[in-house]
Structure formats: structure tokens, C-alpha cells
Write a protein that holds these residues in place. Structure first.
Motif, PDB file in Angstrom:
ATOM      1  N   ASP A  12      -7.231   0.448  -0.567  1.00  0.00           N
ATOM      2  CA  ASP A  12      -6.450   0.307  -0.109  1.00  0.00           C
ATOM      3  C   ASP A  12      -6.800   1.299   1.886  1.00  0.00           C
ATOM      4  O   ASP A  12      -6.416   2.099   1.843  1.00  0.00           O
ATOM      5  N   SER A  14      -5.390   1.886   4.168  1.00  0.00           N
ATOM      6  CA  SER A  14      -4.204   2.570   4.889  1.00  0.00           C
ATOM      7  C   SER A  14      -4.028   4.724   4.595  1.00  0.00           C
ATOM      8  O   SER A  14      -3.153   5.061   5.252  1.00  0.00           O
ATOM      9  N   ASP A  15      -4.655   4.611   3.338  1.00  0.00           N
ATOM     10  CA  ASP A  15      -4.955   5.201   2.741  1.00  0.00           C
ATOM     11  C   ASP A  15      -6.208   6.422   3.285  1.00  0.00           C
ATOM     12  O   ASP A  15      -7.406   6.357   2.652  1.00  0.00           O
TER      13      ASP A  15
END
Length: 399
Positions: A12, A14-15
Motif C-alpha cells: 500500500d 499510500s503508507d
């Protein structure tokens, strides 16, 4: 869209921590095969890890770290293992030593070591294999003199600090301490010569009249017997299972790229492109499906580890037992799938893929080395016993 999207193989992004790890993974990939051939110390890679701030990932914010959950670190282990199993292993084991004081010592000791580690941006090595009864200490006043050796000391060759364990010569009980890796009396042999994990430095450390001060010894008596103290082995097993997952995913992605760009069709296949061969298509399909299933089980184990650590010292024996079963199942399955995937990809890449210059064999060698140190047989039995009787595995060095 890349074919790897939607498979559960991509982090992910977005992390911010996983995004940073993915960027490092690409840097590590550039010379992963060459470093694997050379072995030795991944000095530059440890320097990059220090610059990234990822060594402080799990240290609580109040002590200078980022305060992330275990699952984030284990997903990063998985990312690094996609290209370099040694770095995935070292990164995960680093946290086992960072947090040993929290699990085994008193809260003040843990806080002090957290702060010092964050301030110094330390990389930790491990010399506390309690399976090996080869290191002994004798106390004289405020000092303990330690002599002997420890095998399987992962990360010792590039460490700033070491977590060590020895047997007291008089009481025959285990003692644990955190010490600087450059202290006189510590001799890192760097003699690891296994077929895989060639840059982990998992060989022997010799201790010759090492002096350990009494206040460096972890005071674990106050918390003796609590289930929470035994979570270290589940964390260690989780590192290994995510090395397996990352290795399987990485081998598949590397094999796919080679197959698409380089593999030639077999002369009796009746197709012009290797990717049009139904045998090749079905083999990849089978390997992808099995790796997806292993990844989902590994993700369930990540949730179990996070839940257990969040419970802290309120963790019950039953809760610890449920987490142990989940981790054991994920570990055994991941190892079996990774062994098969990292070997079978050669069948569909073709004979030229066996050239040493590609280094595709490192995925299998890394997994094979870890599974031999971590036999699946006993984990599978534990899962079967739990299913039949409801009995959880008893905490030990490997479960």
C-alpha cells in the motif's frame, strides 16, 4: 496497470513507510544477485536503512521512534525479501533485539534502550539463541564475565548493538543483556557459509572475557511467566514467514519478466511465443494462485501478531495460543509454497535461466536455508493437535 496489481503482491504505497521500503527495494534489487554471490557485509544497504529512518519504525513515539505496529515492519520484511532475502531477514531480526528489553526487562530498562537506539539510529544484531548452551557468565560484584560462543548470530557483523544471552554458571538460569557490538571481548567470526542468506552474518560470535555490567542485564524476574514475555518467538517466526512470502512473490515476478522478454518456446510446443504455450500459462496460473493463498494466510498472521502485542501484559494464555496457531499455520504453508514456487519457475523460464549471472537460484537457496532451520513438520503437528483437541502450542524456542 502492472499484472502484479490486484494479486496482493504490491504494498500500500499510500503508507509512507511502505512507500519508502518499496523505493529501497528497487535500489537493493540493482545488485542483489551480485551481493548474494559475494556474501559478506551489506554495509551500504544498512547505511541506506539508517538514512531512511526505518530502523526506528517500531520504537514508541515518546522515545523517539515512529510507533508503528508490527505488521508494518513485517510487510517491509516482505518487500525486501522480494529481491533480497538476507536484507528482509536482517531487518526483521533487528526489531526482535530492539524490543527484547520491552518483553524481557523492566519498563525503565526498555525506555532507556528505546531512547538510546533512536538517538544513535542503531542497527541491532542478535546473539541470544537460547537453543545453544555454549555461552556462560560468572558474576563478580557489579560485573559479569562472559565466555564461550553463540552460533546463528544474525546481523552481528553489521550491528551497533547486540542482544546476548548466556547461562549463569552457578544458577544455570538464562540471563539477557544489551551491549555495544564493539565492546572488547566480542569477536564476530563472520564465518557463515550456508547456501543461502549469504549476507546475514548468521555465523559464530566468540566472547572472550566480555565484561557486562549488572545494570545492562535485563531484569525479567518481575514479569516471569506472563504470556506476553513469550511473544518474541512468534515475532521471529513471523519474520521468517514473510521472508518466505516475499521470496515467492519476488521469484514469480522476476520469472514472469524473464519469460515475457527472454524465454523461447520449446521446439515441440507448436507456438511462436513462449507465453502462448498452455503449459506455461497453466504453470504460472497455479503458482500465482498458491502464492496468493499463502499471502492471505500471512496477512491473517499479521493481524494476529498486532492484536497480541496490543494486548500487552494483559495478554492471556489462550490469546497467546490462538496467535501461535495462526502464525504456525501461515509459516508452514508459506515455506512449502515458497520452496515449490522458487524451484518450479525454472521449468517455465527455460534452461538459459539457470545461468549464474541471473541469480534466480538465490530465491530457492534462501528459502531452503530458512526452512531447514525452521522445520514445518512440528508446526503442522501443532495445528493438527489444536484442531483435534483445542490444545495450544506450549511456548518454546520455536513456537
Amino acid at each position: 496497470m502492472s499484472p502484479s496489481h490486484g494479486l496482493g503482491f504490491e504494498p500500500d504505497l499510500s503508507d509512507p513507510y511502505l512507500a519508502k521500503a518499496a523505493a529501497l527495494r528497487e535500489i537493493f534489487a540493482r545488485d542483489a544477485a551480485e551481493r548474494d554471490r559475494q556474501g559478506g557485509r551489506p554495509t551500504e544497504q544498512i547505511r541506506l536503512l539508517k538514512e531512511s529512518g526505518l530502523l526506528k519504525l517500531l520504537i514508541p513515539r515518546e522515545h523517539g521512534g515512529h510507533g508503528e505496529p508490527w505488521s508494518t515492519a513485517l510487510r517491509i520484511v516482505r518487500e525486501f525479501a522480494k529481491v533480497d532475502g538476507s536484507l528482509g531477514h536482517l531487518y526483521g531480526y533487528h526489531f526482535g533485539s530492539v524490543h527484547a528489553a520491552h518483553l524481557l526487562g523492566d519498563p525503565d530498562q526498555a525506555a532507556r534502550l528505546y531512547r538510546r537506539s533512536a538517538e544513535g539510529n542503531w542497527f541491532w544484531g542478535n546473539a541470544r539463541n537460547s537453543f545453544s548452551r555454549t555461552l556462560f557468565g560468572r558474576r563478580t560484584g557489579e560485573w559479569i564475565t562472559v565466555n564461550g560462543f553463540k552460533p546463528f548470530t544474525s546481523g552481528s557483523h553489521v550491528a551497533d548493538a547486540l542482544m546476548i544471552a548466556w547461562l549463569d554458571e552457578e544458577s544455570h538460569e538464562w540471563a539477557f543483556a544489551a551491549v555495544p557490538a564493539d565492546r572488547p571481548g566480542i569477536i564476530v567470526e563472520n564465518d557463515w557459509d550456508a547456501i543461502g542468506q549469504r549476507q546475514t552474518g548468521s555465523g559464530r560470535v566468540t566472547f572472550a572475557d566480555l565484561k557486562v555490567h549488572a545494570d545492562e542485564v535485563l531484569d525479567h524476574g518481575f514479569d516471569r511467566g506472563r504470556p506476553y514475555r513469550t511473544l518474541g518467538v512468534l515475532q521471529q517466526q513471523s519474520v521468517l514467514l514473510n521472508v518466505f512470502i516475499g521470496s515467492a512473490q519476488g521469484a514469480l515476478l522476476a520469472a514472469r519478466d524473464y519469460t515475457v522478454t527472454t524465454s523461447r518456446p520449446w521446439l515441440h510446443s507448436g507456438v511462436e511465443r513462449h507465453t502462448d504455450d498452455p503449459w506455461v500459462q497453466r504453470t504460472y496460473g497455479d503458482l500465482v494462485l498458491r502464492t496468493q493463498a499463502a499471502t492471505l494466510l500471512a496477512d491473517k498472521a499479521l493481524q494476529a501478531i498486532d492484536a497480541a502485542f496490543v494486548r500487552g501484559r494483559d495478554l492471556t494464555e489462550a490469546e497467546r495460543g490462538e496467535a501461535a496457531v495462526t502464525v504456525a499455520a501461515a509459516n508452514a504453508h508459506a515455506g512449502a509454497v515458497a520452496l515449490d514456487v522458487t524451484s518450479t519457475v525454472f521449468e517455465v523460464m527455460g534452461a538459459r535461466a539457470s545461468a549464474a549471472s541471473y541469480g534466480f537460484d538465490r530465491f530457492w537457496r534462501n528459502v531452503r536455508t530458512h526452512t531447514l532451520h525452521n522445520p514445518a513438520e512440528y508446526k503442522i503437528r501443532n495445528v493438527g493437535t489444536w484442531f483435534l483437541t483445542g490444545a495450544h502450542p506450549q511456548p518454546s524456542n520455536f513456537q
